[in-house]
Design an enzyme around this catalytic site. Structure first.
Site, mmCIF file in Angstrom:
data_model
loop_
_atom_site.group_PDB
_atom_site.id
_atom_site.type_symbol
_atom_site.label_atom_id
_atom_site.label_comp_id
_atom_site.label_asym_id
_atom_site.label_seq_id
_atom_site.Cartn_x
_atom_site.Cartn_y
_atom_site.Cartn_z
ATOM 1 N N TYR A 23 0.734 -1.336 0.553
ATOM 2 C CA TYR A 23 -0.229 -0.139 0.283
ATOM 3 C C TYR A 23 1.136 1.413 -0.026
ATOM 4 O O TYR A 23 0.844 2.366 -0.843
ATOM 5 C CB TYR A 23 -0.939 -0.229 1.310
ATOM 6 C CG TYR A 23 -2.069 -1.261 0.885
ATOM 7 C CD1 TYR A 23 -3.011 -1.387 0.287
ATOM 8 C CD2 TYR A 23 -1.569 -2.476 1.896
ATOM 9 C CE1 TYR A 23 -4.151 -2.126 0.236
ATOM 10 C CE2 TYR A 23 -2.688 -3.055 1.749
ATOM 11 C CZ TYR A 23 -3.824 -3.413 0.781
ATOM 12 O OH TYR A 23 -4.641 -4.055 1.076
ATOM 13 N N ASN A 46 -12.510 -0.988 -5.119
ATOM 14 C CA ASN A 46 -12.254 -0.959 -6.410
ATOM 15 C C ASN A 46 -13.901 -1.508 -6.942
ATOM 16 O O ASN A 46 -14.015 -2.148 -7.148
ATOM 17 C CB ASN A 46 -11.031 -2.035 -6.688
ATOM 18 C CG ASN A 46 -10.375 -2.512 -8.212
ATOM 19 O OD1 ASN A 46 -11.758 -1.573 -8.645
ATOM 20 N ND2 ASN A 46 -9.891 -3.380 -8.093
ATOM 21 N N CYS A 54 -6.103 -5.632 -8.166
ATOM 22 C CA CYS A 54 -5.980 -4.750 -6.622
ATOM 23 C C CYS A 54 -5.836 -6.528 -5.203
ATOM 24 O O CYS A 54 -4.770 -5.988 -4.230
ATOM 25 C CB CYS A 54 -6.905 -4.704 -5.225
ATOM 26 S SG CYS A 54 -8.642 -5.112 -5.866
ATOM 27 N N HIS A 55 -5.537 -7.224 -6.240
ATOM 28 C CA HIS A 55 -5.038 -8.407 -4.857
ATOM 29 C C HIS A 55 -3.653 -8.524 -5.026
ATOM 30 O O HIS A 55 -3.044 -9.463 -4.184
ATOM 31 C CB HIS A 55 -5.412 -9.714 -6.096
ATOM 32 C CG HIS A 55 -5.085 -9.857 -7.230
ATOM 33 N ND1 HIS A 55 -5.942 -9.493 -8.513
ATOM 34 C CD2 HIS A 55 -4.247 -10.560 -7.350
ATOM 35 C CE1 HIS A 55 -5.085 -10.113 -9.189
ATOM 36 N NE2 HIS A 55 -3.964 -11.306 -8.536
ATOM 37 N N GLU A 83 -0.871 -17.253 -10.084
ATOM 38 C CA GLU A 83 -0.102 -16.234 -11.357
ATOM 39 C C GLU A 83 1.474 -16.332 -10.163
ATOM 40 O O GLU A 83 2.491 -15.833 -11.102
ATOM 41 C CB GLU A 83 -0.397 -14.533 -9.874
ATOM 42 C CG GLU A 83 -1.461 -14.153 -11.051
ATOM 43 C CD GLU A 83 -1.236 -12.679 -10.488
ATOM 44 O OE1 GLU A 83 -2.549 -12.258 -11.432
ATOM 45 O OE2 GLU A 83 -1.029 -11.961 -10.214
#
Length: 103
Positions: A23, A46, A54-55, A83
């Site tokens: 952040y 979001n 945003c993850h 990912e």
């Protein structure tokens, strides 16, 4: 939508799959270095699910947001694992390996 939120979303869209930022990283990147909490609020609201990843934004110690907007921290973890992001034994993102260095 505020200009601040738009800046947050535009920056977070640039974070590649398999990487994370904090952040605070986002706040510094958009020119508001003391606004990490506000970055969190922007991402919690979001409106662009599937467009703004945003993850990929985590706490500086690699822990996940308990209030992740799209299903909680387990959903966030599953998205990151899909990912290729690895986690430490204590359940935090391996920040040494996966944190995107922002200059």
């Amino acid at each position: 939508m505020s200009g601040f939120n738009k800046s947050v979303y535009e920056f977070v869209k640039t974070v590649p799959a398999g990487s994370v930022v904090t952040y605070g990283d986002v706040a510094r990147a958009i020119g508001s270095p003391r606004a990490s909490r506000q970055v969190g609020w922007a991402l919690h609201g979001n409106p662009y699910r599937g467009i703004v990843p945003c993850h990929r934004v985590v706490f500086k110690d690699g822990s996940l947001a308990p209030g992740f907007a799209f299903g909680g921290s387990e959903a966030q973890k599953a998205m990151l694992v899909s990912e290729g992001v690895a986690f430490t034994k204590d359940g935090k993102v391996d920040m040494t390996s996966y944190r995107l260095i922002i200059e």
